[in-house]
Scaffold this motif. Structure first.
Motif: not given
Length: 403
Positions: A30, A90, A94, A182, A186
């Motif tokens: 991340n 996340l 994104s 991201c 996730g």
């Protein structure tokens, strides 16, 4: 001798659960993907043609988004749990990172950056609570340190890769890479990390959680952290200007000095924390030591025009940071056992978001009006006040324990 050093170094990482390592991996991916943020000022001035005043306001919305995200992340963590909050942060951020490249107007970008930071910083209180959930109490400080290592590694790699992307594809490439990393983080969270693997410590099950705003010792601690944030963040705004304007260092030389900070942290933070934990002093004692060293770094820069004082100052700040952050984080997690963990860790995150909103700007204003030397003296004073608040906290904690 080398073998012993290697054994000692690897032993400092031992005893941490697999879930903490997975959390560190997700954080690393991340943070390594966070390429838009370091280049945001350049993107807004060079690619979008905004003035420095307008960029200043956009960065204020960045800070406000960070505060909102930290608060919202804490609330959601208490309501739906750390796992769902991290996943939502996340995956939603994104998409927002990719969309951030499209607004054209000043207010469109202000709104966009506010929404991105709100979504992205929901992750912060949730990840702290996750550390608590997946760690044994005796390993919490080192678990926090491992996550910090992942963040530092990510922030070291991200800007370097980001610079290459700008050269190769242009600024739009940063938004796409940010969004994709991201999303990957996730998906990894959903696939690898399972909430049922969390440890259930008896003392973490609190049937009558205390409101964080009624915990006076914790509010004292948060005040000290806001002051520390003001000092620490100067090294990312006013101090590089001091290097360039007063000591005439090039961008490369400034980069080497700032890189020295990350390199020392990566190599020595975990063994240092392991060594200090064995000493058995309280977390607040170590936070006082860390903040005092950060304050001394500004004293070193004020003592002489010798270039060596810059290295000494950076070294003192780095050691101070390595001690203050893990132990302050650990204290906040320990205190969070008394109440709603999400709210406690949100307030800890918000302390540094407040420093972001006011610290950079106030440092710049002080330098513009009264010069670097006076500003560094103010930072030494803030470090002293922060330490005094923590000494007061120690007395409060003693009274609390006696009662």
């Amino acid at each position: 001798m080398l073998h012993q050093l290697y054994r000692s170094y690897t032993n400092s990482f031992s005893g941490l659960r697999k879930e903490v390592w997975l959390l560190a991996l997700i954080t690393l991916i991340n943070r390594a993907g966070t390429m838009v943020i370091p280049f945001l000022s350049l993107y807004l001035t060079k690619s979008r043609g905004f003035s420095l005043e307008e960029v200043g306001w956009i960065l204020t919305f960045f800070g406000l988004g960070s505060v909102t995200g930290s608060w919202l992340g804490g609330k959601l963590t208490d309501k739906i749990g750390h796992y769902k909050t991290m996943a939502a942060s996340l995956i939603l951020s994104s998409f927002l990172f990719v969309l951030l490249q499209f607004p054209q107007s000043f207010w469109g970008i202000c709104t966009g950056i506010f929404l991105v930071m709100t979504m992205a910083d929901m992750f912060r209180p949730a990840v702290f609570v996750a550390i608590s959930a997946y760690s044994k109490p005796e390993n919490r400080t080192r678990s926090v340190t491992l996550i910090r290592l992942a963040i530092n590694l990510g922030f070291s790699a991200g800007p370097a890769i980001g610079g290459l992307i700008i050269i190769g594809i242009g600024y739009s490439g940063l938004f796409w890479v940010d969004g994709i990393t991201c999303l990957i983080a996730g998906i990894l969270l959903l696939k690898l990390l399972h909430p049922k693997r969390a440890l259930e410590n008896a003392k973490e099950i609190n049937l009558k959680p205390q409101s964080v705003l009624k915990d006076k010792p914790y509010l004292l601690f948060i005040t000290a952290m806001i002051l520390f944030g003001f000092i620490f963040l100067q090294y990312f705004s006013t101090v590089p200007l001091f290097y360039a304007e007063v000591h005439h260092l090039s961008e490369f030389e400034i980069g080497v000095l700032l890189g020295f900070n990350g390199f020392i942290i990566f190599l020595f933070e975990m063994p240092l924390i392991k060594y200090l934990e064995v000493k058995g002093k309280s977390a607040t004692t170590y936070v006082i030591l860390g903040i005092a060293l950060a304050g001394l770094s500004f004293l070193a820069m004020n003592l002489s025009n010798w270039l060596g004082t810059l290295v000494i100052g950076m070294f003192l700040l780095t050691i101070g940071e390595m001690i203050a952050f893990p132990f302050s984080n650990s204290f906040a997690l320990q205190r969070a056992d008394k109440g709603k963990q999400g709210s406690y860790m949100a307030l800890y995150s918000i302390a540094f978001s407040i420093s972001h909103i006011f610290g950079h700007n106030s440092g710049m204003q002080l330098i513009g009006k009264l010069g670097y030397s006076f500003t560094w003296n103010v930072m030494i004073g803030l470090a002293l006040f922060s330490c005094l608040f923590l000494v007061w906290l120690k007395f409060k904690l003693k009274s609390e324990a006696a009662a």
